[in-house]
Design a protein around this motif. Structure first.
Motif, short mmCIF file in Angstrom:
data_model
loop_
_atom_site.label_atom_id
_atom_site.label_comp_id
_atom_site.label_asym_id
_atom_site.label_seq_id
_atom_site.Cartn_x
_atom_site.Cartn_y
_atom_site.Cartn_z
N THR A 4 6.96 10.26 -13.76
CA THR A 4 6.82 8.72 -14.03
C THR A 4 7.24 7.78 -12.73
O THR A 4 6.50 6.83 -12.58
CB THR A 4 7.67 8.49 -15.08
OG1 THR A 4 7.40 9.08 -16.26
CG2 THR A 4 7.60 6.75 -15.58
N THR A 5 8.48 8.27 -12.23
CA THR A 5 8.77 7.53 -10.94
C THR A 5 7.64 7.48 -9.88
O THR A 5 7.45 6.47 -9.19
CB THR A 5 9.86 8.06 -10.40
OG1 THR A 5 11.04 8.08 -11.56
CG2 THR A 5 10.53 7.40 -9.40
N VAL A 6 7.17 8.55 -9.76
CA VAL A 6 6.23 8.80 -8.70
C VAL A 6 5.05 7.86 -8.81
O VAL A 6 4.31 7.19 -8.06
CB VAL A 6 5.58 10.33 -8.53
CG1 VAL A 6 4.26 10.32 -7.58
CG2 VAL A 6 6.73 11.13 -7.63
N ALA A 7 4.42 7.87 -10.22
CA ALA A 7 3.21 7.09 -10.60
C ALA A 7 3.59 5.59 -10.38
O ALA A 7 2.85 4.93 -9.95
CB ALA A 7 2.99 7.40 -12.27
N VAL A 8 4.97 5.24 -10.97
CA VAL A 8 5.23 3.79 -10.77
C VAL A 8 5.37 3.23 -9.18
O VAL A 8 4.57 2.17 -8.91
CB VAL A 8 6.55 3.46 -11.67
CG1 VAL A 8 6.93 1.98 -11.05
CG2 VAL A 8 6.36 3.59 -12.83
N ILE A 9 6.09 4.16 -8.44
CA ILE A 9 5.90 3.93 -7.14
C ILE A 9 4.60 3.74 -6.40
O ILE A 9 4.24 2.66 -5.65
CB ILE A 9 6.89 4.57 -6.14
CG1 ILE A 9 8.44 4.59 -6.69
CG2 ILE A 9 6.95 4.56 -4.80
CD1 ILE A 9 9.46 5.87 -6.32
N LEU A 10 3.93 4.67 -6.60
CA LEU A 10 2.62 4.57 -5.87
C LEU A 10 1.69 3.75 -6.54
O LEU A 10 0.76 2.92 -5.80
CB LEU A 10 1.71 5.93 -6.08
CG LEU A 10 2.54 7.16 -5.06
CD1 LEU A 10 1.74 8.41 -5.51
CD2 LEU A 10 2.03 6.81 -3.53
N GLY A 11 1.72 3.38 -7.91
CA GLY A 11 0.99 2.39 -8.68
C GLY A 11 1.29 1.19 -8.09
O GLY A 11 0.30 0.21 -7.65
N MET A 12 2.58 0.80 -7.77
CA MET A 12 2.74 -0.59 -7.46
C MET A 12 2.38 -0.95 -6.06
O MET A 12 1.77 -1.99 -5.63
CB MET A 12 4.37 -0.79 -7.73
CG MET A 12 5.10 -0.83 -8.99
SD MET A 12 4.36 -2.33 -9.91
CE MET A 12 5.36 -3.43 -9.20
N ALA A 13 2.73 -0.03 -5.21
CA ALA A 13 2.36 0.04 -3.86
C ALA A 13 0.67 -0.21 -3.78
O ALA A 13 0.01 -1.03 -2.82
CB ALA A 13 2.82 1.04 -3.20
N ALA A 14 0.02 0.52 -4.41
CA ALA A 14 -1.41 0.58 -4.39
C ALA A 14 -2.15 -0.58 -4.84
O ALA A 14 -3.04 -1.32 -4.33
CB ALA A 14 -2.09 1.88 -5.12
N SER A 15 -1.37 -1.29 -5.79
CA SER A 15 -2.01 -2.71 -6.19
C SER A 15 -1.50 -3.78 -5.31
O SER A 15 -1.71 -5.00 -5.67
CB SER A 15 -1.54 -2.95 -7.57
OG SER A 15 0.19 -3.14 -7.82
N HIS A 16 -0.75 -3.42 -4.45
CA HIS A 16 -0.25 -4.54 -3.35
C HIS A 16 -0.48 -4.11 -2.10
O HIS A 16 0.35 -4.47 -1.29
CB HIS A 16 1.34 -4.72 -3.70
CG HIS A 16 1.68 -5.43 -4.66
ND1 HIS A 16 1.76 -4.84 -6.27
CD2 HIS A 16 1.62 -6.92 -5.33
CE1 HIS A 16 2.07 -5.78 -6.97
NE2 HIS A 16 2.00 -7.10 -6.48
#
Length: 141
Positions: A4-16
């Motif tokens: 979950t942590t990996v998904a949130v970190i990568l998802g937030m960065a990818a969306s910005h």
């Protein structure tokens, strides 16, 4: 929890991507022990996959920026020697740092402003083929 942590970190960065968002950069930095003061990094236990995701996310957030400090940090992370403590998947972490470095310098090549003295091409070839260590300017050994 790590997934979950990996998904949130990568998802937030990818969306910005390329935004250089300060709050997201801080979020990534707090998951990378080498970017913290020693007193904090020794007390903090961050899993290898989370560290790798945070490093890759730095590259996403700083894509095409040629950010000097982050370039130095990523070079040091790629060339860091394995140690007893912390990171179990050294190769995966180095790969993430390499991808991040590529994103930070994306499309800039040797013309990246302010990075000529780092000799990126020479240093990366030295990591691949071996040879005497080259100190990274501005990064403590």
């Amino acid at each position: 929890h790590d997934a979950t942590t990996v998904a949130v970190i990568l998802g937030m960065a990818a969306s910005h991507i390329g935004s250089r968002d300060a709050s997201l950069l801080r979020m990534c930095g707090c998951h990378i022990p080498s970017m913290l003061l020693p007193m904090y990094s020794e007390a903090l236990e961050v899993s290898g996959p989370v560290q790798s995701a945070a490093v890759l996310s730095l590259g996403l957030l700083l894509a095409r920026s040629a950010h000097r400090m982050i370039t130095e940090v990523l070079l040091a992370e790629i060339g860091r020697r394995p140690s007893d403590r912390g990171l179990q998947d050294r190769e995966g972490y180095a790969l993430s740092a390499g991808f991040a470095l590529g994103l930070v310098c994306l499309g800039l090549g040797s013309a990246a402003p302010g990075l000529a003295d780092l000799q990126l091409h020479t240093r990366l070839l030295r990591y691949v083929h071996g040879g005497p260590a080259m100190p990274v300017p501005g990064v403590a050994a």
